[in-house]
Motif scaffolding. Structure first.
Motif, PDB file in Angstrom:
ATOM      1  N   ARG A   1      17.684  35.379 -12.308  1.00  0.00           N
ATOM      2  CA  ARG A   1      16.420  35.547 -12.295  1.00  0.00           C
ATOM      3  C   ARG A   1      15.707  35.704 -10.806  1.00  0.00           C
ATOM      4  O   ARG A   1      15.926  34.563 -10.071  1.00  0.00           O
TER       5      ARG A   1
ATOM      6  N   TYR B   1       9.536  37.107 -17.418  1.00  0.00           N
ATOM      7  CA  TYR B   1       9.072  35.898 -17.865  1.00  0.00           C
ATOM      8  C   TYR B   1       7.847  35.326 -16.924  1.00  0.00           C
ATOM      9  O   TYR B   1       7.751  35.742 -15.874  1.00  0.00           O
TER      10      TYR B   1
ATOM     11  N   ALA C   1       5.728  31.941 -15.913  1.00  0.00           N
ATOM     12  CA  ALA C   1       5.575  30.711 -15.351  1.00  0.00           C
ATOM     13  C   ALA C   1       4.394  29.959 -14.835  1.00  0.00           C
ATOM     14  O   ALA C   1       3.497  30.860 -14.358  1.00  0.00           O
TER      15      ALA C   1
ATOM     16  N   ARG D   1      11.466  29.610  -7.889  1.00  0.00           N
ATOM     17  CA  ARG D   1      11.604  29.301  -9.317  1.00  0.00           C
ATOM     18  C   ARG D   1      11.680  27.983  -9.803  1.00  0.00           C
ATOM     19  O   ARG D   1      11.098  27.751 -10.564  1.00  0.00           O
TER      20      ARG D   1
ATOM     21  N   TYR E   1       8.336  26.005 -10.641  1.00  0.00           N
ATOM     22  CA  TYR E   1       7.500  26.019 -12.013  1.00  0.00           C
ATOM     23  C   TYR E   1       7.985  25.077 -12.948  1.00  0.00           C
ATOM     24  O   TYR E   1       9.135  24.918 -13.174  1.00  0.00           O
TER      25      TYR E   1
ATOM     26  N   TRP F   1       7.542  27.475 -18.669  1.00  0.00           N
ATOM     27  CA  TRP F   1       7.741  29.048 -18.856  1.00  0.00           C
ATOM     28  C   TRP F   1       7.747  29.541 -20.126  1.00  0.00           C
ATOM     29  O   TRP F   1       7.911  28.936 -21.156  1.00  0.00           O
TER      30      TRP F   1
END
Length: 124
Positions: A45, A94, A96, A108, A111, A114
């Motif tokens: 991701r 996605y 977040a 990432r 966060y 989600w």
């Protein structure tokens, strides 16, 4: 309980446009940061764009000049306008959110909340 609900996405031909939306529920303050991430099949991701409560934004190099992140604080909604889409943009997207203190970041792990994914498919 904070919840993020994603809408939008779909299929488009290369060069086309799509818009993603992400609405936050369960948090009434306007000070928070949000971001968009995407994950292609078999890949990690990655961050796409992020924005803080002041409107400061940051973008991944791969989408600069093509994607625009924005937010409507009155609606608690985050947007991602995607133009000039390429087949390599095909992935699950996605959103977040990070409650304050926060900055616009595409790290990432920072966060806390989600949303569910929205598929974006770009055909050549």
């Amino acid at each position: 309980q904070v919840q993020l609900v994603v809408s939008g996405g779909g299929s488009v031909q290369a060069g086309g446009s799509l818009t993603l939306s992400c609405t936050m529920f369960g948090y009434t303050h306007r000070s928070y940061c949000m971001g968009w991430f995407r994950q292609a099949l078999g890949k990690e991701r990655e961050g796409v764009a992020a924005i803080d409560s002041y409107g400061t934004s940051t973008y991944a190099d791969s989408v600069k000049g093509r994607f625009t992140i924005s937010r409507d604080t009155a609606k608690n909604t985050l947007y991602l306008q995607m133009n000039s889409l390429k087949p390599e943009d095909t992935s699950m997207h996605y959103c977040a959110a990070k409650l304050p203190p926060c900055i616009a970041t595409m790290t990432r792990r920072l966060y806390e909340y989600w949303g569910q994914g929205a598929q974006v498919t770009v055909s050549s």
